[in-house]
Design a protein around this motif. Structure first.
Motif, PDB file in Angstrom:
ATOM      1  N   ASN A   1       0.691  -1.193   0.205  1.00  0.00           N
ATOM      2  CA  ASN A   1      -0.021   0.007   0.057  1.00  0.00           C
ATOM      3  C   ASN A   1       0.876   1.151  -0.038  1.00  0.00           C
ATOM      4  N   GLY A   2       1.684   1.245  -0.674  1.00  0.00           N
ATOM      5  CA  GLY A   2       2.655   2.480  -1.023  1.00  0.00           C
ATOM      6  C   GLY A   2       3.778   2.501   0.047  1.00  0.00           C
ATOM      7  N   VAL A   3       3.947   1.564   0.963  1.00  0.00           N
ATOM      8  CA  VAL A   3       4.700   1.704   2.084  1.00  0.00           C
ATOM      9  C   VAL A   3       6.276   0.631   1.868  1.00  0.00           C
ATOM     10  N   LEU A   4       7.152   1.089   1.954  1.00  0.00           N
ATOM     11  CA  LEU A   4       8.376   0.122   1.901  1.00  0.00           C
ATOM     12  C   LEU A   4       8.777  -0.104   3.364  1.00  0.00           C
ATOM     13  N   THR A   5       8.824  -1.220   3.921  1.00  0.00           N
ATOM     14  CA  THR A   5       9.588  -1.469   5.136  1.00  0.00           C
ATOM     15  C   THR A   5      10.789  -2.034   4.941  1.00  0.00           C
ATOM     16  N   ILE A   6      11.781  -1.397   5.545  1.00  0.00           N
ATOM     17  CA  ILE A   6      13.119  -1.811   5.438  1.00  0.00           C
ATOM     18  C   ILE A   6      13.427  -2.376   7.060  1.00  0.00           C
ATOM     19  N   THR A   7      14.063  -3.764   7.101  1.00  0.00           N
ATOM     20  CA  THR A   7      14.413  -4.344   8.322  1.00  0.00           C
ATOM     21  C   THR A   7      15.809  -4.541   8.409  1.00  0.00           C
ATOM     22  N   ILE A   8      16.489  -4.061   9.474  1.00  0.00           N
ATOM     23  CA  ILE A   8      17.784  -4.460   9.574  1.00  0.00           C
ATOM     24  C   ILE A   8      17.818  -5.700  10.262  1.00  0.00           C
ATOM     25  N   ASN A   9      18.527  -6.958   9.811  1.00  0.00           N
ATOM     26  CA  ASN A   9      18.078  -8.340  10.239  1.00  0.00           C
ATOM     27  C   ASN A   9      19.187  -8.792  10.795  1.00  0.00           C
ATOM     28  N   ARG A  10      19.793  -8.259  11.885  1.00  0.00           N
ATOM     29  CA  ARG A  10      20.972  -9.122  12.454  1.00  0.00           C
ATOM     30  C   ARG A  10      20.658  -9.072  14.141  1.00  0.00           C
ATOM     31  N   PRO A  11      19.498  -9.615  14.393  1.00  0.00           N
ATOM     32  CA  PRO A  11      19.062  -9.574  15.702  1.00  0.00           C
ATOM     33  C   PRO A  11      20.155 -10.233  16.642  1.00  0.00           C
ATOM     34  N   GLU A  12      21.042 -11.056  16.307  1.00  0.00           N
ATOM     35  CA  GLU A  12      21.964 -11.887  17.307  1.00  0.00           C
ATOM     36  C   GLU A  12      23.229 -10.931  17.360  1.00  0.00           C
ATOM     37  N   ALA A  13      23.175  -9.766  16.549  1.00  0.00           N
ATOM     38  CA  ALA A  13      24.274  -8.741  16.955  1.00  0.00           C
ATOM     39  C   ALA A  13      23.332  -7.310  17.198  1.00  0.00           C
ATOM     40  N   LYS A  14      22.207  -7.376  17.788  1.00  0.00           N
ATOM     41  CA  LYS A  14      21.730  -6.375  18.210  1.00  0.00           C
ATOM     42  C   LYS A  14      21.331  -5.314  17.015  1.00  0.00           C
ATOM     43  N   ASN A  15      21.553  -5.943  15.724  1.00  0.00           N
ATOM     44  CA  ASN A  15      21.258  -5.067  14.397  1.00  0.00           C
ATOM     45  C   ASN A  15      22.595  -4.060  14.409  1.00  0.00           C
ATOM     46  N   ALA A  16      23.749  -4.603  14.737  1.00  0.00           N
ATOM     47  CA  ALA A  16      24.899  -3.828  14.547  1.00  0.00           C
ATOM     48  C   ALA A  16      24.868  -3.420  12.813  1.00  0.00           C
ATOM     49  N   VAL A  17      25.299  -2.276  12.697  1.00  0.00           N
ATOM     50  CA  VAL A  17      25.766  -2.145  11.245  1.00  0.00           C
ATOM     51  C   VAL A  17      26.946  -2.405  10.682  1.00  0.00           C
ATOM     52  N   ASN A  18      26.861  -3.538   9.879  1.00  0.00           N
ATOM     53  CA  ASN A  18      28.289  -3.831   9.010  1.00  0.00           C
ATOM     54  C   ASN A  18      28.153  -3.566   7.946  1.00  0.00           C
ATOM     55  N   ARG A  19      29.155  -3.973   6.671  1.00  0.00           N
ATOM     56  CA  ARG A  19      29.243  -3.483   5.512  1.00  0.00           C
ATOM     57  C   ARG A  19      27.902  -4.175   4.942  1.00  0.00           C
ATOM     58  N   ALA A  20      27.367  -5.373   4.947  1.00  0.00           N
ATOM     59  CA  ALA A  20      26.168  -5.858   4.409  1.00  0.00           C
ATOM     60  C   ALA A  20      24.998  -5.144   4.622  1.00  0.00           C
ATOM     61  N   VAL A  21      24.871  -4.682   6.010  1.00  0.00           N
ATOM     62  CA  VAL A  21      23.730  -3.763   6.245  1.00  0.00           C
ATOM     63  C   VAL A  21      23.696  -2.652   5.573  1.00  0.00           C
ATOM     64  N   ALA A  22      24.919  -1.963   5.377  1.00  0.00           N
ATOM     65  CA  ALA A  22      24.879  -0.632   4.784  1.00  0.00           C
ATOM     66  C   ALA A  22      24.784  -0.841   3.440  1.00  0.00           C
ATOM     67  N   GLU A  23      25.065  -1.836   2.702  1.00  0.00           N
ATOM     68  CA  GLU A  23      24.708  -2.175   1.297  1.00  0.00           C
ATOM     69  C   GLU A  23      23.324  -2.333   1.207  1.00  0.00           C
ATOM     70  N   GLY A  24      22.962  -3.202   1.946  1.00  0.00           N
ATOM     71  CA  GLY A  24      21.463  -3.652   1.836  1.00  0.00           C
ATOM     72  C   GLY A  24      20.588  -2.495   1.919  1.00  0.00           C
TER      73      GLY A  24
END
Length: 253
Positions: free
Chosen positions: A11-34
């Motif tokens: 319905n016109g909304v894009l949901t973006i989920t950082i999916n690294r719960p085991e690392a408390k969703n810490a941002v690595n290169r894969a997250v940045a690129e995703g």
């Protein structure tokens, strides 16, 4: 797209989920690129009006992945910055849906968004100074523009956390909810997505740029952005829908 970042559109909304719960969703290169790829999808798809960014497993984002950093990995995308977007936010609006912790770079991800919805138990902070560092992914630059400078100064110099209610009191959080922040963000996003997409995008652009304009130039600069909206098909459709007491059918042109 990397499994480190998941997306879904409705319905016109894009949901973006950082999916690294085991690392408390810490941002690595894969997250940045995703995230960068997801933002590009949001911008390029005319059926999407707004995005939401959130974290899996009950935590929004704990900041930069320090283990990856120590191995020489930088969680940035060239020209887009930390987390793939903080230096180049999308032209379309973006909501941060914050459950749990939004700390350090995680808070800076929320700062880079246009709106913030938080669960009542969420915590925010830029604790970099406690480790002899500085919040270099946007907090020191943007936070004083979002909240009173003295509150921004306190957060930056103490590194202390604040709760969702306090964050709302000082003007950082838009809505505090009892349940899932994502559910609250989807409710807010649905309200925005029901509006004319051209008008939504232009309204964000004017608000984002207005503080860079002088008093003498602001009306002319605004006109450059919103002028075409008044002659658009959507403007005529909005007026017709109002007159006919029906829901508008936006074309985005």
């Amino acid at each position: 797209m990397s499994e480190a970042v998941l997306t879904s559109a409705e319905n016109g909304v894009l949901t973006i989920t950082i999916n690294r719960p085991e690392a408390k969703n810490a941002v690595n290169r894969a997250v940045a690129e995703g995230v960068a790829a997801a933002i590009e999808a949001l911008e390029s798809d005319d059926s999407l009006t707004i995005g939401i960014i959130t974290g899996a497993g009950g935590t929004f984002c704990s900041g930069m992945d320090l283990k990856a950093f120590l191995q020489g990995e930088l969680p940035v995308v060239s020209g887009k910055g930390f987390a793939g977007f903080v230096e180049a936010p999308p032209a379309k609006p973006l909501i941060a849906a914050v459950d749990g912790y939004a700390l350090a770079g995680g808070m800076e991800v929320a700062i880079a968004c246009d709106l913030v919805v938080a669960n009542k138990d969420a915590k925010f902070g830029i604790p970099e100074v406690k480790r002899g560092l500085a919040a270099g992914a946007g907090a020191l630059l943007r936070l004083p523009r979002l909240i009173p400078q003295r509150y921004a100064m306190e957060l930056a110099l103490t590194g202390d956390f604040i709760g969702a209610e306090r964050a709302a009191e000082i003007g950082f959080v838009n809505r505090v909810v009892d349940g899932s922040a994502l559910d609250g963000a989807k409710e807010l996003a649905a309200t925005i997505a029901a509006n004319g997409p051209l008008a939504v995008k232009a309204s964000k652009e004017v608000i984002a740029k207005t503080e860079d304009w002088s008093h003498d130039e602001m009306w002319a600069e605004q006109q450059k952005i919103i002028g075409g909206i008044f002659t658009s098909e959507d403007a005529r459709e909005g007026a017709a829908a109002f007159a006919q007491k029906r829901k508008p059918e936006w074309k985005g042109r």
